[in-house]
Scaffold this motif. Structure first.
Motif, mmCIF file in Angstrom:
data_model
loop_
_atom_site.group_PDB
_atom_site.id
_atom_site.type_symbol
_atom_site.label_atom_id
_atom_site.label_comp_id
_atom_site.label_asym_id
_atom_site.label_seq_id
_atom_site.Cartn_x
_atom_site.Cartn_y
_atom_site.Cartn_z
ATOM 1 N N ILE A 96 0.868 -1.177 0.000
ATOM 2 C CA ILE A 96 0.000 0.000 0.000
ATOM 3 C C ILE A 96 0.902 1.224 0.000
ATOM 4 O O ILE A 96 1.777 1.352 0.847
ATOM 5 N N LYS A 97 0.689 2.111 -0.983
ATOM 6 C CA LYS A 97 1.502 3.332 -1.096
ATOM 7 C C LYS A 97 0.604 4.554 -1.007
ATOM 8 O O LYS A 97 -0.461 4.589 -1.608
ATOM 9 N N GLY A 98 1.066 5.554 -0.280
ATOM 10 C CA GLY A 98 0.388 6.834 -0.251
ATOM 11 C C GLY A 98 -0.750 6.950 0.738
ATOM 12 O O GLY A 98 -1.527 7.894 0.656
ATOM 13 N N HIS A 100 -0.616 7.707 3.892
ATOM 14 C CA HIS A 100 -0.438 8.818 4.837
ATOM 15 C C HIS A 100 -0.060 10.118 4.136
ATOM 16 O O HIS A 100 0.217 11.105 4.799
ATOM 17 N N LEU A 101 -0.077 10.137 2.817
ATOM 18 C CA LEU A 101 0.203 11.357 2.066
ATOM 19 C C LEU A 101 -1.083 12.151 1.882
ATOM 20 O O LEU A 101 -2.176 11.594 1.933
ATOM 21 N N PRO A 102 -0.977 13.463 1.649
ATOM 22 C CA PRO A 102 -2.188 14.246 1.399
ATOM 23 C C PRO A 102 -2.871 13.795 0.106
ATOM 24 O O PRO A 102 -2.216 13.372 -0.832
ATOM 25 N N GLY A 103 -4.159 13.906 0.079
ATOM 26 C CA GLY A 103 -4.925 13.507 -1.099
ATOM 27 C C GLY A 103 -6.037 12.563 -0.721
ATOM 28 O O GLY A 103 -6.137 12.100 0.419
ATOM 29 N N ARG A 104 -6.892 12.249 -1.707
ATOM 30 C CA ARG A 104 -8.056 11.402 -1.447
ATOM 31 C C ARG A 104 -7.802 9.929 -1.724
ATOM 32 O O ARG A 104 -8.596 9.086 -1.351
ATOM 33 N N THR A 105 -6.753 9.606 -2.443
ATOM 34 C CA THR A 105 -6.558 8.224 -2.874
ATOM 35 C C THR A 105 -5.180 7.705 -2.485
ATOM 36 O O THR A 105 -4.270 8.476 -2.180
ATOM 37 N N TYR A 106 -5.063 6.386 -2.522
ATOM 38 C CA TYR A 106 -3.775 5.737 -2.342
ATOM 39 C C TYR A 106 -3.714 4.524 -3.267
ATOM 40 O O TYR A 106 -4.744 4.046 -3.751
ATOM 41 N N GLN A 119 -2.586 -3.126 -9.890
ATOM 42 C CA GLN A 119 -2.536 -1.944 -9.040
ATOM 43 C C GLN A 119 -3.868 -1.223 -9.116
ATOM 44 O O GLN A 119 -4.404 -1.005 -10.198
ATOM 45 N N LEU A 120 -4.403 -0.867 -7.954
ATOM 46 C CA LEU A 120 -5.672 -0.156 -7.875
ATOM 47 C C LEU A 120 -5.457 1.188 -7.204
ATOM 48 O O LEU A 120 -4.619 1.326 -6.319
ATOM 49 N N LEU A 121 -6.227 2.152 -7.628
ATOM 50 C CA LEU A 121 -6.251 3.462 -6.993
ATOM 51 C C LEU A 121 -7.510 3.500 -6.127
ATOM 52 O O LEU A 121 -8.619 3.511 -6.645
ATOM 53 N N MET A 122 -7.339 3.474 -4.810
ATOM 54 C CA MET A 122 -8.463 3.355 -3.885
ATOM 55 C C MET A 122 -8.664 4.649 -3.096
ATOM 56 O O MET A 122 -7.715 5.368 -2.807
ATOM 57 N N ASP A 123 -9.913 4.911 -2.752
ATOM 58 C CA ASP A 123 -10.253 6.034 -1.901
ATOM 59 C C ASP A 123 -9.757 5.743 -0.486
ATOM 60 O O ASP A 123 -9.802 4.598 -0.033
ATOM 61 N N LYS A 124 -9.316 6.766 0.207
ATOM 62 C CA LYS A 124 -8.768 6.564 1.548
ATOM 63 C C LYS A 124 -9.823 6.169 2.576
ATOM 64 O O LYS A 124 -9.489 5.733 3.676
ATOM 65 N N ARG A 125 -11.095 6.290 2.222
ATOM 66 C CA ARG A 125 -12.151 5.841 3.144
ATOM 67 C C ARG A 125 -12.170 4.320 3.271
ATOM 68 O O ARG A 125 -12.645 3.792 4.266
ATOM 69 N N HIS A 126 -11.653 3.628 2.254
ATOM 70 C CA HIS A 126 -11.625 2.164 2.280
ATOM 71 C C HIS A 126 -10.392 1.711 3.050
ATOM 72 O O HIS A 126 -9.265 1.977 2.650
ATOM 73 N N LYS A 127 -10.610 1.039 4.152
ATOM 74 C CA LYS A 127 -9.510 0.576 4.993
ATOM 75 C C LYS A 127 -9.130 -0.848 4.590
ATOM 76 O O LYS A 127 -9.861 -1.800 4.853
#
Length: 167
Positions: A96-98, A100-106, A119-127
């Motif tokens: 998992i990358k990103g 703890h970085l600013p933004g809505r996705t990781y 590789q998926l770009l996921m919303d940070k609301r998904h834990k």
């Protein structure tokens, strides 16, 4: 009399087919459909009540339009789930990358059972957690908009339906 009996038998058979297809819907898609329907009903109920209280026809029409849009979205999701017009991706998260970085996705990297990596770009609301196995649900209607993976993933808003952890 016989035509009435045949009509009733056809109606019962139709309802049984529909119920069987609804029971085969994945829980993630059924949950999303139920929540969208409940929210649309809430918009309809509260919007109609407030529109009458404020004596505002425009508010009433907007509330009805928003709730109709929600019901249509819920119906589309139900039809997609019944017809199995979705794709699934099953794999174990290994990076998992990103987060703890600013933004809505990781970015999440997944290793499937056959060894392929995605590789998926996921919303940070998904834990999501590293080392756990998940099943992801996607729409079949993903479109290539720009040719740049990160931008296309961000612009395909309705393509991700949800995920569930597999034990």
């Amino acid at each position: 009399m016989k035509s009435d009996q045949k009509w009733i038998e056809k109606a019962v058979a139709f309802i049984n087919r529909k119920l069987d297809s609804i029971h085969n819907i994945p829980p993630v898609l059924a949950d999303r459909t139920l929540k969208t329907s409940a929210l649309s009903f809430l918009f309809l109920f509260v919007g109609c009540y407030m529109g009458k209280q404020m004596k505002s026809t425009q508010f009433l029409i907007c509330s009805v339009a928003i709730s109709i849009y929600g019901f249509v979205q819920a119906y589309r999701m139900l039809r997609t789930a019944e017809k199995k017009e979705y794709e699934t991706l099953i794999g174990t998260i290994y990076e998992i990358k990103g987060r703890h970085l600013p933004g809505r996705t990781y970015k999440v990297r997944i290793r499937m059972e056959d060894g392929n990596v995605s590789q998926l770009l996921m919303d940070k609301r998904h834990k999501l957690q590293v080392g756990k196995k998940y099943r992801f649900y996607f729409s079949n209607r993903q479109e290539v908009l720009t040719g740049i993976k990160d931008i296309d993933a961000a612009l395909n808003i309705d393509s991700f339906y949800g995920f569930e952890e597999i034990e």
